[in-house]
Scaffold this motif. Structure first.
Motif, PDB file in Angstrom:
ATOM      1  N   ILE A  47       8.386  -1.389  13.568  1.00 28.96           N
ATOM      2  CA  ILE A  47       7.032  -1.130  13.110  1.00 28.96           C
ATOM      3  C   ILE A  47       6.051  -1.728  14.113  1.00 28.96           C
ATOM      4  O   ILE A  47       5.107  -1.073  14.529  1.00 28.96           O
ATOM      5  CB  ILE A  47       6.785  -1.740  11.704  1.00 28.96           C
ATOM      6  N   ILE A  48       6.285  -2.986  14.522  1.00 27.05           N
ATOM      7  CA  ILE A  48       5.364  -3.725  15.382  1.00 27.05           C
ATOM      8  C   ILE A  48       6.077  -4.162  16.664  1.00 27.05           C
ATOM      9  O   ILE A  48       7.218  -4.618  16.615  1.00 27.05           O
ATOM     10  CB  ILE A  48       4.839  -4.982  14.654  1.00 27.05           C
ATOM     11  N   GLU A  49       5.366  -4.062  17.784  1.00 30.32           N
ATOM     12  CA  GLU A  49       5.844  -4.626  19.042  1.00 30.32           C
ATOM     13  C   GLU A  49       4.804  -5.614  19.561  1.00 30.32           C
ATOM     14  O   GLU A  49       3.624  -5.277  19.695  1.00 30.32           O
ATOM     15  CB  GLU A  49       6.066  -3.546  20.099  1.00 30.32           C
ATOM     16  N   LEU A  50       5.257  -6.843  19.844  1.00 30.05           N
ATOM     17  CA  LEU A  50       4.421  -7.853  20.489  1.00 30.05           C
ATOM     18  C   LEU A  50       4.685  -7.756  21.986  1.00 30.05           C
ATOM     19  O   LEU A  50       5.579  -8.412  22.520  1.00 30.05           O
ATOM     20  CB  LEU A  50       4.747  -9.250  19.946  1.00 30.05           C
ATOM     21  N   LYS A  51       3.918  -6.916  22.667  1.00 31.28           N
ATOM     22  CA  LYS A  51       4.184  -6.561  24.070  1.00 31.28           C
ATOM     23  C   LYS A  51       4.191  -7.762  25.011  1.00 31.28           C
ATOM     24  O   LYS A  51       4.983  -7.807  25.949  1.00 31.28           O
ATOM     25  CB  LYS A  51       3.176  -5.532  24.546  1.00 31.28           C
ATOM     26  N   ALA A  52       3.317  -8.727  24.779  1.00 26.71           N
ATOM     27  CA  ALA A  52       3.195  -9.871  25.692  1.00 26.71           C
ATOM     28  C   ALA A  52       4.482 -10.696  25.771  1.00 26.71           C
ATOM     29  O   ALA A  52       4.708 -11.398  26.763  1.00 26.71           O
ATOM     30  CB  ALA A  52       2.034 -10.764  25.265  1.00 26.71           C
ATOM     31  N   LEU A  53       5.339 -10.609  24.751  1.00 22.36           N
ATOM     32  CA  LEU A  53       6.576 -11.394  24.749  1.00 22.36           C
ATOM     33  C   LEU A  53       7.730 -10.695  25.465  1.00 22.36           C
ATOM     34  O   LEU A  53       8.789 -11.281  25.667  1.00 22.36           O
ATOM     35  CB  LEU A  53       6.964 -11.763  23.314  1.00 22.36           C
ATOM     36  N   GLY A  54       7.548  -9.433  25.834  1.00 27.97           N
ATOM     37  CA  GLY A  54       8.507  -8.744  26.701  1.00 27.97           C
ATOM     38  C   GLY A  54       9.856  -8.430  26.098  1.00 27.97           C
ATOM     39  O   GLY A  54      10.817  -8.194  26.835  1.00 27.97           O
ATOM     40  N   GLY A  55       9.976  -8.382  24.801  1.00 26.42           N
ATOM     41  CA  GLY A  55      11.266  -8.121  24.168  1.00 26.42           C
ATOM     42  C   GLY A  55      11.889  -6.795  24.544  1.00 26.42           C
ATOM     43  O   GLY A  55      13.110  -6.690  24.687  1.00 26.42           O
ATOM     44  N   ARG A  56      11.085  -5.798  24.725  1.00 25.17           N
ATOM     45  CA  ARG A  56      11.565  -4.462  25.119  1.00 25.17           C
ATOM     46  C   ARG A  56      12.417  -4.539  26.388  1.00 25.17           C
ATOM     47  O   ARG A  56      13.402  -3.819  26.537  1.00 25.17           O
ATOM     48  CB  ARG A  56      10.352  -3.564  25.322  1.00 25.17           C
ATOM     49  N   ASP A  58       0.834  -1.190   0.000  1.00 23.68           N
ATOM     50  CA  ASP A  58       0.000   0.000   0.000  1.00 23.68           C
ATOM     51  C   ASP A  58       0.876   1.249   0.000  1.00 23.68           C
ATOM     52  O   ASP A  58       1.564   1.525   0.990  1.00 23.68           O
ATOM     53  CB  ASP A  58      -0.925  -0.002   1.223  1.00 23.68           C
ATOM     54  N   SER A  59       0.849   2.005  -1.080  1.00 26.02           N
ATOM     55  CA  SER A  59       1.760   3.146  -1.209  1.00 26.02           C
ATOM     56  C   SER A  59       1.556   4.188  -0.111  1.00 26.02           C
ATOM     57  O   SER A  59       2.526   4.713   0.428  1.00 26.02           O
ATOM     58  CB  SER A  59       1.626   3.789  -2.590  1.00 26.02           C
ATOM     59  N   GLN A  60       0.316   4.472   0.246  1.00 24.92           N
ATOM     60  CA  GLN A  60       0.066   5.472   1.287  1.00 24.92           C
ATOM     61  C   GLN A  60       0.478   4.955   2.666  1.00 24.92           C
ATOM     62  O   GLN A  60       1.051   5.697   3.459  1.00 24.92           O
ATOM     63  CB  GLN A  60      -1.401   5.884   1.286  1.00 24.92           C
ATOM     64  N   GLY A  61       0.180   3.685   2.943  1.00 29.29           N
ATOM     65  CA  GLY A  61       0.569   3.101   4.222  1.00 29.29           C
ATOM     66  C   GLY A  61       2.074   3.032   4.377  1.00 29.29           C
ATOM     67  O   GLY A  61       2.621   3.331   5.446  1.00 29.29           O
ATOM     68  N   LEU A  62       2.762   2.656   3.300  1.00 32.46           N
ATOM     69  CA  LEU A  62       4.221   2.579   3.333  1.00 32.46           C
ATOM     70  C   LEU A  62       4.834   3.962   3.524  1.00 32.46           C
ATOM     71  O   LEU A  62       5.725   4.149   4.359  1.00 32.46           O
ATOM     72  CB  LEU A  62       4.749   1.914   2.064  1.00 32.46           C
ATOM     73  N   ARG A  63       4.347   4.928   2.759  1.00 33.39           N
ATOM     74  CA  ARG A  63       4.871   6.301   2.891  1.00 33.39           C
ATOM     75  C   ARG A  63       4.645   6.831   4.311  1.00 33.39           C
ATOM     76  O   ARG A  63       5.536   7.413   4.928  1.00 33.39           O
ATOM     77  CB  ARG A  63       4.220   7.230   1.869  1.00 33.39           C
ATOM     78  N   TYR A  64       3.452   6.614   4.846  1.00 28.51           N
ATOM     79  CA  TYR A  64       3.138   7.062   6.201  1.00 28.51           C
ATOM     80  C   TYR A  64       4.066   6.389   7.219  1.00 28.51           C
ATOM     81  O   TYR A  64       4.548   7.032   8.155  1.00 28.51           O
ATOM     82  CB  TYR A  64       1.671   6.761   6.527  1.00 28.51           C
ATOM     83  N   THR A  65       4.329   5.101   7.042  1.00 22.64           N
ATOM     84  CA  THR A  65       5.202   4.362   7.953  1.00 22.64           C
ATOM     85  C   THR A  65       6.601   4.957   7.969  1.00 22.64           C
ATOM     86  O   THR A  65       7.158   5.250   9.038  1.00 22.64           O
ATOM     87  CB  THR A  65       5.261   2.874   7.553  1.00 22.64           C
TER      88      THR A  65
END
Length: 171
Positions: free
Chosen positions: A147-156, A29-36
Motif C-alpha cells: 500500500i505504502i512505499e517509504l522511498k527515502a529508505l530504499g527498500g525497493r 473507511d469503507s470506500q477507501g478500503l474497497r478502492y485499495t
C-alpha cells in the motif's frame, strides 16, 4: 481517489525519530478500503499468482481480500512460535531492530507462483526475508504489492528483480 488522505502520521512511534504511517484510518473507511483492494487487484491481476503471501500482521489485512479477489489462496508468514506445523524461517533487519519470520514448510507446492503483499515497504527487510522463504519453498516469486512505499529508505533496492506495485509513495 487520494489514498494518502486516509493515512495518519504518528510522530515518534515506535521510537523517537520514526514517523509511523497509520493505516487504521484507511481500514475504517469503507470506500477507501474497497478502492485499495480493487486497485491492488487491478494492478496485480496480470501476475496470475497461485498464492498471495502476507506477513504478520498488516500483510494479512490486505493479503486475504486480495487473494479472494484474485481467486487464489493465501499463505500467512508469521512471527516465531505462531504456526503449529513444521516451519522454515528467515531472520531480517528492521529500521529499528531485527526479527524473524516463519512459514509452514508445506504451505505451497514447489513451482507455485507467489505474490508477496504487505501494507508498507521501508528498508525492505521484511519483504526480503519473505522472498527468501518463498525461494526456500522452491516457489516462483511473481511480484510484490504494498500500500505504502517509504522511498527515502530504499527498500525497493533490496528486493529481487520482479514487478513491485505500490499505491502511495512518501519521499
Amino acid at each position: 481517489m487520494d489514498l494518502k488522505s486516509f493515512i495518519r502520521d504518528i510522530p515518534d512511534f515506535p521510537k523517537p525519530g520514526i514517523v509511523f504511517r497509520d493505516i487504521t484510518t484507511l481500514l475504517r473507511d469503507s470506500q477507501g478500503l474497497r478502492y485499495t483492494i480493487d486497485t491492488l487487484k487491478d494492478k496485480c491481476d496480470r501476475l496470475s499468482p497461485d498464492y498471495v503471501v502476507g506477513m504478520e500482521s498488516r500483510g494479512f489485512l490486505f493479503g486475504v481480500p486480495l487473494a479472494y479477489q484474485l481467486g487464489c489462496g493465501f499463505i500467512p508468514v508469521r512471527k516465531p512460535g505462531k504456526l503449529p506445523g513444521q516451519v522454515i524461517a528467515a531472520q531480517y533487519q528492521l529500521e529499528y531492530g531485527s526479527d524473524r519470520l516463519e512459514m509452514h514448510i508445506d504451505a505451497m507446492a514447489p513451482g507455485s507462483k507467489v505474490l508477496i503483499v504487505d501494507d508498507l515497504i521501508a528498508t525492505g527487510g521484511t519483504a526480503t526475508a519473505t522472498a527468501q522463504l518463498v525461494q526456500e519453498a522452491q516457489c516462483h516469486l511473481v511480484g510484490f504489492a504494498f500500500i505504502i512505499e517509504l522511498k527515502a529508505l530504499g527498500g525497493r533496492n533490496q528486493l529481487p528483480d520482479v514487478p513491485i506495485v505500490t499505491l502511495i509513495d512518501y519521499d
